[in-house]
Design a protein around this motif. Structure first.
Motif, PDB file in Angstrom:
ATOM      1  N   TYR A 123       1.880  21.593  -4.908  1.00 31.28           N
ATOM      2  CA  TYR A 123       2.721  21.898  -6.063  1.00 31.28           C
ATOM      3  C   TYR A 123       3.693  23.034  -5.834  1.00 31.28           C
ATOM      4  O   TYR A 123       4.656  23.185  -6.577  1.00 31.28           O
ATOM      5  N   ARG A 127      10.955  20.103  -4.232  1.00 30.90           N
ATOM      6  CA  ARG A 127      10.997  18.924  -5.103  1.00 30.90           C
ATOM      7  C   ARG A 127      11.048  17.610  -4.335  1.00 30.90           C
ATOM      8  O   ARG A 127      10.759  16.556  -4.898  1.00 30.90           O
ATOM      9  N   ASN A 130       8.347  14.822  -4.537  1.00 28.30           N
ATOM     10  CA  ASN A 130       8.294  13.786  -5.567  1.00 28.30           C
ATOM     11  C   ASN A 130       8.698  12.428  -4.997  1.00 28.30           C
ATOM     12  O   ASN A 130       8.186  11.390  -5.409  1.00 28.30           O
ATOM     13  N   SER A 135       4.149   5.084  -7.257  1.00 26.92           N
ATOM     14  CA  SER A 135       3.360   4.879  -8.470  1.00 26.92           C
ATOM     15  C   SER A 135       3.460   3.439  -8.933  1.00 26.92           C
ATOM     16  O   SER A 135       4.462   2.761  -8.698  1.00 26.92           O
ATOM     17  N   THR A 359       0.908  13.442  -0.406  1.00 22.36           N
ATOM     18  CA  THR A 359       1.827  12.702  -1.278  1.00 22.36           C
ATOM     19  C   THR A 359       2.304  11.405  -0.645  1.00 22.36           C
ATOM     20  O   THR A 359       2.605  10.438  -1.352  1.00 22.36           O
ATOM     21  N   SER A 366       1.187   5.490 -13.090  1.00 19.06           N
ATOM     22  CA  SER A 366       2.452   6.028 -13.589  1.00 19.06           C
ATOM     23  C   SER A 366       2.291   7.321 -14.372  1.00 19.06           C
ATOM     24  O   SER A 366       3.275   7.998 -14.660  1.00 19.06           O
ATOM     25  N   ASP A 369       2.940  10.476 -11.598  1.00 14.48           N
ATOM     26  CA  ASP A 369       4.018  10.134 -10.682  1.00 14.48           C
ATOM     27  C   ASP A 369       4.923  11.298 -10.299  1.00 14.48           C
ATOM     28  O   ASP A 369       6.060  11.105  -9.882  1.00 14.48           O
ATOM     29  N   SER A 370       4.447  12.526 -10.427  1.00 10.06           N
ATOM     30  CA  SER A 370       5.257  13.670 -10.014  1.00 10.06           C
ATOM     31  C   SER A 370       4.356  14.797  -9.529  1.00 10.06           C
ATOM     32  O   SER A 370       3.172  14.851  -9.864  1.00 10.06           O
ATOM     33  N   ILE A 371       4.946  15.697  -8.743  1.00 13.35           N
ATOM     34  CA  ILE A 371       4.212  16.857  -8.259  1.00 13.35           C
ATOM     35  C   ILE A 371       3.713  17.693  -9.419  1.00 13.35           C
ATOM     36  O   ILE A 371       2.607  18.238  -9.395  1.00 13.35           O
ATOM     37  N   SER A 372       4.522  17.807 -10.461  1.00 13.83           N
ATOM     38  CA  SER A 372       4.128  18.604 -11.622  1.00 13.83           C
ATOM     39  C   SER A 372       2.844  18.072 -12.246  1.00 13.83           C
ATOM     40  O   SER A 372       1.931  18.837 -12.575  1.00 13.83           O
ATOM     41  N   LYS A 373       2.741  16.756 -12.399  1.00 14.01           N
ATOM     42  CA  LYS A 373       1.550  16.155 -13.003  1.00 14.01           C
ATOM     43  C   LYS A 373       0.341  16.288 -12.074  1.00 14.01           C
ATOM     44  O   LYS A 373      -0.773  16.555 -12.521  1.00 14.01           O
TER      45      LYS A 373
END
Length: 581
Positions: A123, A127, A130, A135, A359, A366, A369-373
């Motif tokens: 994390y 970016r 991502n 997903s 990653t 879904s 589907d992101s680094i943040s999540k």
């Protein structure tokens, strides 16, 4: 220069651009241009530098790199202490965080479970990660995603798809990717413990109908199948991971919040990223099918050797899939220990490699589907101590319908208890929990309701309401109480006015002995006993009220949740080193 190294000077590794911020205890990526530096460090010297505004005449300062602490000059032994600079007199010194704390703040996500740990650990990276994540839709099979204030259930699926360099040489090179290795990871609501439940691929199950999103965005229902191997819940007839989620829900009664899928490459890339994991063998192994050849003792494996290890089954245990599951659990425990070790957590280079590998290796639903999540999930799972992570397997027995044993079926004597423990967030390990004074007082009061004399079953007078159980449940429970337990003064009073999550028994003070007897028969807890008032039944007599809630599992099924795994259920914890036999 960017984090991928484009335009980098002097072959600087991106990992070397991470700088510890002393004010936050976290590492930060410094990409701002800096003054040219000599390729070879020279001896330290006192160089003149411009005076700071307000600094005493003659005092010089050295340039300070952004985000770095600079130690003060050493004071000669016996010399008086220097006066603080103007404007800083009396300022309280900043308390430094320990190295372990800094590592934890920086890599909280990596304390998660295996593949999740790898993803969560990324994390802090750039970016572009991502773009590594693939997903697919959960097709409504999951809960819609984990929540920070609830227990977490993640379905981890390892497929036997042979994509990737060199993997076509393993077994069925044309496999569509079945659910070869499946683990339901349950993390408790308070994050003190977790259970990793392995599901045998050869377990006979019913695969339900599966609404599935197609490549063009349309939806198609793939018909279900009865009495088939569990691994066919993925890949077969175009089934996607969401169908495996539905199959697990039907099998266990536990609905996953999210899922993650990994193929052969995941094992190879993740173990390489962390510099290998240490495994132990109780004997020499030379397995022609998995291509694993190692001597007895401890070995550090990665890449192809790691993949061969988790694929081995003919040379360990009884030579079947259940033996291979035990081997995989030992491997995952070892990988967890390596992920948590200081040489991984405090190495920016390893962490970036791990983030990149993790990653790229995963296909997620879904909702992730992101680094943040993934970071949010990783931080939740990072609170877990590996000594309270228990590996176990769905209890099974040989399929009695087969003469040549090739598949297994649920062990009806023990499997329901294991599923029930997970559903009710019961730990498989001893976990010390801190209880507040109010909670302790409440628990003591509830326990006291079960203490005291009990009336005879024939003296228990109760009416039964359906308050959220399946249709016909009140009548079924009535027949059980009358025919099996001798509670003859009972009646079916129909449906309750409201739906309840949990079953309750309300009674008047003079009916406490009856309540204790019925609680003993049904396995009701003290919390389910509700001192209150009685009602008049159809015969004009005072009676207790039993309201069946959504937790009702069937007539005669105890409401008591097991507090430990049934006798004979295999289990191990991630902090223990075990040698494959």
């Amino acid at each position: 220069m960017d984090a991928q190294g484009r335009g980098r000077a002097g072959d600087i590794d991106p990992a070397d651009q991470w700088v510890l911020n002393p004010h936050t205890g976290e590492y930060e990526l410094r990409l701002t241009p800096s003054a040219p530096q000599s390729g070879v460090p020279g001896p330290r010297r006192s160089a003149p530098a411009p005076s700071r505004t307000g600094a005493p005449a003659g005092r010089t300062t050295s340039p300070v790199a952004p985000g770095r602490d600079v130690p003060p000059p050493r004071r000669r032994r016996g010399a008086p202490p220097e006066e603080p600079l103007p404007g800083r007199r009396g300022r309280r010194p900043v308390k430094k965080k320990s190295t372990a704390k800094k590592a934890l703040l920086w890599t909280g996500g990596t304390m998660a479970f295996v593949l999740i740990a790898a993803a969560g650990g990324g994390y802090l990276y750039i970016r572009h990660l991502n773009g590594n994540i693939t997903s697919v839709s959960d097709d409504g099979a999951s809960t819609g995603g984990f929540q920070s204030d609830k227990a977490i259930n993640i379905l981890l699926i390892g497929t036997d798809k042979r994509t990737g360099a060199g993997n076509e040489n393993y077994g069925d090179s044309g496999s569509v990717g079945h659910a070869d290795t499946t683990i339901l990871l349950h993390v408790s609501k308070d994050r003190t413990n977790a259970t990793a439940l392995s599901i045998p691929r050869d377990l006979i199950v019913n695969v339900p109908d599966c609404p599935t999103t197609q490549d063009d965005g349309s939806s198609k229902v793939i018909p279900g199948s009865e009495n088939v191997r569990f691994n066919t819940s993925l890949g077969q007839d175009g089934r996607t991971p969401s169908c495996t989620v539905r199959t697990v829900t039907e099998l266990t009664g536990i609905q996953a919040d999210n899922f993650m899928v990994a193929d052969f490459n995941a094992v190879k890339t993740l173990t390489t990223a962390v510099g290998g994991v240490e495994i132990c063998l109780a004997k020499d192994i030379d397995d022609k099918d998995s291509k694993l050849k190692l001597s007895k003792g401890k070995h550090t494996i990665s890449g192809e050797d790691a993949l061969a290890f988790v694929r081995t089954r003919h040379s360990v245990g009884f030579g079947g899939d259940l033996s291979r599951i035990g081997l995989q659990q030992q491997f995952l425990s070892a990988l967890m220990r390596k992920l948590k070790s200081n040489d991984t957590l405090t190495s920016p280079t390893k962490m970036l490699k791990l983030a990149e590998a993790g990653t790229k290796a995963l296909t997620v639903d879904s909702q992730l589907d992101s680094i943040s999540k993934l970071k949010d999930l990783g931080l939740e799972l990072g609170k877990l101590n590996v000594k309270n992570l228990t590996f176990t397997t769905v209890p099974v027995v040989d399929n009695p319908a087969e003469k040549v044993k090739a598949t297994v079926v649920l062990n009806d004597a023990t499997a329901p208890t294991v599923f029930d423990m997970i559903k009710n967030d019961v730990s498989f390990t001893e976990v010390k929990k801190k209880a507040s004074a109010s909670k302790s007082a409440e628990a003591a009061e509830e326990a006291a309701r079960l203490k005291g004399t009990k009336s005879a079953a024939s003296e228990v007078r109760v009416r039964i309401l359906n308050g959220g159980a399946a249709a016909g449940s009140a009548q079924a429970e009535l027949e059980y109480l009358q025919n099996e337990e001798g509670v003859l003064k009972s009646e079916n009073a129909g449906n309750a006015g409201a739906s309840l999550a949990k079953t309750t028994l309300e009674y008047a003070p003079d009916q406490a002995d009856q309540a204790r007897r019925l609680a003993d028969i049904l396995g009701l807890s003290g919390a389910q006993l509700k001192p209150g008032k009685s009602v008049i039944n159809s015969q004009g007599l005072p009676t207790m009220t039993l309201t069946l809630g959504k937790d009702f599992k069937g007539a005669g099924v105890s409401f008591t949740t097991a507090t430990k795994a049934p006798e004979g259920v295999q289990q191990s914890t991630a902090d223990k080193v075990e040698c494959a036999k």
